[in-house]
Each structure stands twice: as structure tokens, then as C-alpha cells.
Design an enzyme around this catalytic site. Structure first.
Site, PDB file in Angstrom:
ATOM      1  N   SER A   1     -11.455   6.484 -29.586  1.00 57.09           N
ATOM      2  CA  SER A   1     -11.609   7.292 -28.910  1.00 57.09           C
ATOM      3  C   SER A   1     -12.049   7.907 -30.960  1.00 57.09           C
ATOM      4  O   SER A   1     -13.121   9.136 -29.988  1.00 57.09           O
ATOM      5  CB  SER A   1     -10.365   8.164 -29.800  1.00 57.09           C
ATOM      6  OG  SER A   1      -9.990   6.934 -31.142  1.00 57.09           O
TER       7      SER A   1
ATOM      8  N   HIS B   1      -8.683  10.129 -23.940  1.00 59.45           N
ATOM      9  CA  HIS B   1     -10.073  10.088 -23.402  1.00 59.45           C
ATOM     10  C   HIS B   1     -11.034  10.430 -22.093  1.00 59.45           C
ATOM     11  O   HIS B   1     -12.085  11.288 -22.144  1.00 59.45           O
ATOM     12  CB  HIS B   1     -10.851  10.291 -25.073  1.00 59.45           C
ATOM     13  CG  HIS B   1     -10.509  10.456 -26.154  1.00 59.45           C
ATOM     14  ND1 HIS B   1     -10.872  11.507 -26.831  1.00 59.45           N
ATOM     15  CD2 HIS B   1      -9.910   9.406 -26.749  1.00 59.45           C
ATOM     16  CE1 HIS B   1     -10.313  11.353 -28.080  1.00 59.45           C
ATOM     17  NE2 HIS B   1      -9.200  10.986 -27.918  1.00 59.45           N
TER      18      HIS B   1
ATOM     19  N   LYS C   1      -6.537  17.105 -24.718  1.00 64.61           N
ATOM     20  CA  LYS C   1      -7.762  16.702 -24.793  1.00 64.61           C
ATOM     21  C   LYS C   1      -8.281  17.659 -23.755  1.00 64.61           C
ATOM     22  O   LYS C   1      -7.925  18.826 -24.020  1.00 64.61           O
ATOM     23  CB  LYS C   1      -7.773  15.305 -25.506  1.00 64.61           C
ATOM     24  CG  LYS C   1      -7.192  14.772 -26.358  1.00 64.61           C
ATOM     25  CD  LYS C   1      -7.350  13.206 -26.582  1.00 64.61           C
ATOM     26  CE  LYS C   1      -6.388  12.605 -27.466  1.00 64.61           C
ATOM     27  NZ  LYS C   1      -6.453  13.847 -29.203  1.00 64.61           N
TER      28      LYS C   1
END
Ligand SMILES: Cc1ncc(COP(=O)(O)O)c(C=O)c1O
Length: 387
Positions: free
Chosen positions: A178, A206, A237
Site C-alpha cells: 500500500s 490495491h 479502493k
């Protein structure tokens, strides 16, 4: 008595004081901050879906249908058709028999490790894993060994050292790190885990939506459930909504439904969030130009900053960190950018190791090439010495 006030003062003196910005308006490249418009490069809304009209409309329509709150936990009356359908669609996305929704990635990680492993087992984590993964081992009371970042040989050495121990062994890694943006060497980790009969869990917060045509880092690396039996993904995200999921086989998911305390003892997320996420999944699949555009922006930023002598950490993902050094320097650069109406937050220890404070630049499919050029020009203008 603990002296919290002095601790806060000490934190301020070390440039480590955390502060919240109060932004106005939707998640988008341009936000309103203290009455002025700033161009921001800090969100994880990588595909630009948080404010996509179809996603917003799905959320609004579902709120009219379901109301807002789920009213109870999943095991009481909170589990609605929207949640169930989303779980089925997520399982298809990552090519696993089942998926289970959690309210957040943090809770998913705590829930999985706490439900499946205990103090007689052993967890091995990449040194730079996300805090929620480290906390998951700590809160579950599982002995934790941290191996050198992205280094399967280091992992293997750790496994060898503890091979005499009883209990199960669990290896955990971020899929995309991250704060670094690099990918875990998943094939290597999977081989080591297999050689030692250890479980492998990947947190792909991610990677989902971004890599592997939206299916995540495992698809990008050609790995499946056999190599990585426990997969965690987040929805807040790239998919632009909120929440998280764990995907795996029937036994894993049924065990989590029985045992994961962060699943059992919490209110289900609003069903409208699930409906919005279902549409986000559809948009992600239909609009592959978003990933292609991101790739163009990433390549452009990297080429131009390298030409300016500002090397970014190696990364093919939308996370493009610029290491600055001390926390004070990182704050100074962030403030110099803000003076030019550009927002890139400084990431400081303990979130990242001492001496590696950085600007965590993130790009999204909603950014234009011209906006990325504004960032490049601003970084060029800031006194290079301060970098
Ligand atoms: C790798 C990783 N895992 C988990 C999380 C937590 O996810 P969430 O924000 O849904 O709690 C994050 C983000 O903050 C993350 O970067």
C-alpha cells in the site's frame, strides 16, 4: 497516570502529528479545501468509480428500496439479497467457490486470522505488510515473524528456523504494497509456502480492480485458489464504495461465518453499498479503458519525473511513491505543493520505516494527462534541495 498531553506535544515536535483535512464535495481529482479548489493525488479511487453516475444512481435507488441501515448483523436479519448477490459476483470475479462480505478490510483481516489461527500456530508476514495484517496476528495472539520485504528466500529461512514447532503456519502478504506500490513476489511465496505445508493468505486491497483486467494481483500472476487459499479484497479502493470480502472454498467461508468475530458481532453494511458495488463491478468490467488510461498516466508520470531526477519507487500500479527522507522534509514538500493548490499527503513513520517518509502519489482513471502535468510542473518548481 499516563500523560497523554505530553505525548501529543512530543509527537508534534517530531513532525509526526496527524491531522485531518476537511474536504468538501465528492471523491474526485479536484476537491474543495478551505474554500479553494485543490488538485489531489492521494485517493485510492483508482478507477474513478466513487462518483461514477451509474454507481451513485445504484446507491440512491437501493437506498430507496432497502432504506439506509441493514438493521442487524448478517447472522440475524441484516443479510439482504443485495449482499448475497454481491458475494456471488465477487466469487466469480476472483474465480473461487465462495466470497464473504466484511464491513472493512481491517475487519476482514482481523476476522480471518482470529477465526482460523491461534497461539499454537505461527504467522509469517512481509515486513511492509499493511498495519491491519500485523494487528490481525497480534490481536489473535499468534506468534508473528516478519520477513524481509518481498523476499521468498528470507521467508523460507524463517520457516526453516521454526519448522520444529507444532501447529499450522500461515504466510501473509499484501498483493500490492500500500505504501510502496510494488507487487509481492507471489509465485515465489506460493512455492515456499507449498514446500513447507504453510497456508498462504494475500490481501489484495490495491490489486482488485486494477491488475489482471480487474481480477487482481493473483490473476495478474496466474495464481489461483490452489496456491493462495485465502484471498482478501477491499471494495473502498478501486471499486469506489466501501467494505471488503474474503474469498476461498466452501469450508473456509463457512468457518468464517461461524467463527470470525468481526463478521458475527457487527452490523451488516448498508445493502445500498452492496448494490452500488455490484454496479461498480459491472462498470469496471465494461470500461477497461479506465485501466488503460491509468497505465498511460503512470508511464507519463514516471518518465517525466525520472527526467527531472526525481525517481519514484519501482511500481507499475497507481501508487507512485516519491521518497523524501525525514518526516519534516516530507511535510515541507507536501506544504509547498499545497501552496500551488496540489494535494499530496506526506506519509511518515510509523506508517513507513524511519528515514523513508514519502509523498504517496496516487493516480486515478479520473485524472487527465493535463492534471498529471500540473503535478510534474509543481514538483519541478519546488526547490530540488528540499526534495
Ligand atoms: C493492504 C490493505 N489492507 C487492508 C486495508 C484496510 O481496508 P479498509 O480501508 O477497507 O479497512 C488497507 C487500506 O487501508 C490496505 O491498504
Amino acid at each position: 497516570m499516563k500523560d497523554f498531553a505530553s505525548a501529543l506535544l512530543a509527537r508534534r515536535a517530531k513532525s509526526l502529528y496527524r491531522r485531518r483535512l476537511v474536504l468538501e464535495g465528492p471523491t474526485a481529482p479536484e476537491s474543495s479545501l478551505d474554500g479553494r479548489t485543490v488538485l489531489q493525488f492521494c485517493s485510492n479511487d483508482y478507477l474513478g468509480l466513487a462518483n461514477h453516475p451509474r454507481v451513485v444512481e445504484a446507491f440512491a435507488a437501493a437506498a430507496r428500496h432497502y432504506g439506509v441501515g441493514a438493521g442487524a448483523s448478517h447472522l440475524v436479519t441484516g443479510h439482504r439479497t443485495a449482499h448475497h448477490a454481491l458475494e456471488e459476483e465477487l466469487a466469480v470475479l476472483v474465480d473461487r467457490p465462495r466470497a464473504l462480505l466484511f464491513s472493512s478490510g481491517y475487519m476482514a483481516n482481523l476476522g480471518v486470522v482470529g477465526a482460523l489461527f491461534g497461539r499454537h500456530d505461527q504467522v509469517y508476514e512481509d515486513r511492509l505488510n499493511h498495519a491491519s495484517l500485523l494487528d490481525a496476528a497480534r490481536y489473535a495472539g499468534v506468534p508473528l515473524t516478519r520477513y524481509t520485504h518481498a523476499d521468498p528466500a528470507a521467508l523460507e529461512a524463517c520457516l526453516m528456523r521454526t519448522k520444529h514447532k507444532h501447529g499450522d503456519q500461515l504466510v501473509i502478504s499484501d498483493g500490492v504494497f500500500s505504501m510502496e506500490g510494488d507487487l509481492a513476489p507471489l509465485s515465489g511465496l506460493a512455492s515456499v509456502a507449498q514446500r513447507h505445508g504453510a497456508w498462504l493468505m494475500v490481501d489484495d486491497a490495491h490489486g482488485i480492480g486494477v491488475l489482471g483486467e480487474g481480477r487482481g494481483t493473483l490473476a495478474h500472476c496466474g495464481l489461483g485458489i490452489r496456491e493462495v487459499p485465502i484471498l482478501v479484497g477491499t471494495l473502498g479502493k478501486a471499486l469506489g464504495t466501501a467494505g471488503a470480502f474474503v474469498a476461498g472454498d466452501e469450508t473456509l467461508i463457512e468457518t468464517l461465518i461461524q467463527e470470525a468475530r468481526t463478521y458475527v458481532f457487527t452490523t451488516a453494511t448498508p445493502p445500498a453499498v452492496a448494490e452500488a458495488t455490484r454496479v461498480a463491478l459491472r462498470v469496471s468490467a465494461e470500461e477497461s479503458w479506465r485501466r488503460e488510461h491509468l497505465h498511460v498516466l503512470v508511464t507519463h508520470l514516471r518518465t517525466e519525473l525520472a527526467a527531472l531526477g526525481l525517481p519514484l519507487l519501482p511500481s507499475i500500479t497507481p501508487i507512485q511513491p516519491l521518497i523524501v527522507g525525514t518526516a519534516a522534509k516530507a511535510l515541507a514538500v507536501s506544504e509547498a505543493l499545497l501552496a500551488r493548490d496540489i494535494l499530496v499527503t506526506a506519509i511518515r513513520p510509523p506508517t513507513v520505516p524511519e528515514g523513508t517518509a514519502r509523498l504517496r502519489i496516487t493516480l486515478t482513471a479520473a485524472h487527465t494527462l493535463a492534471q498529471v502535468d500540473r503535478l510534474i510542473e509543481a514538483l519541478a518548481q519546488i526547490d530540488a534541495c528540499s526534495l
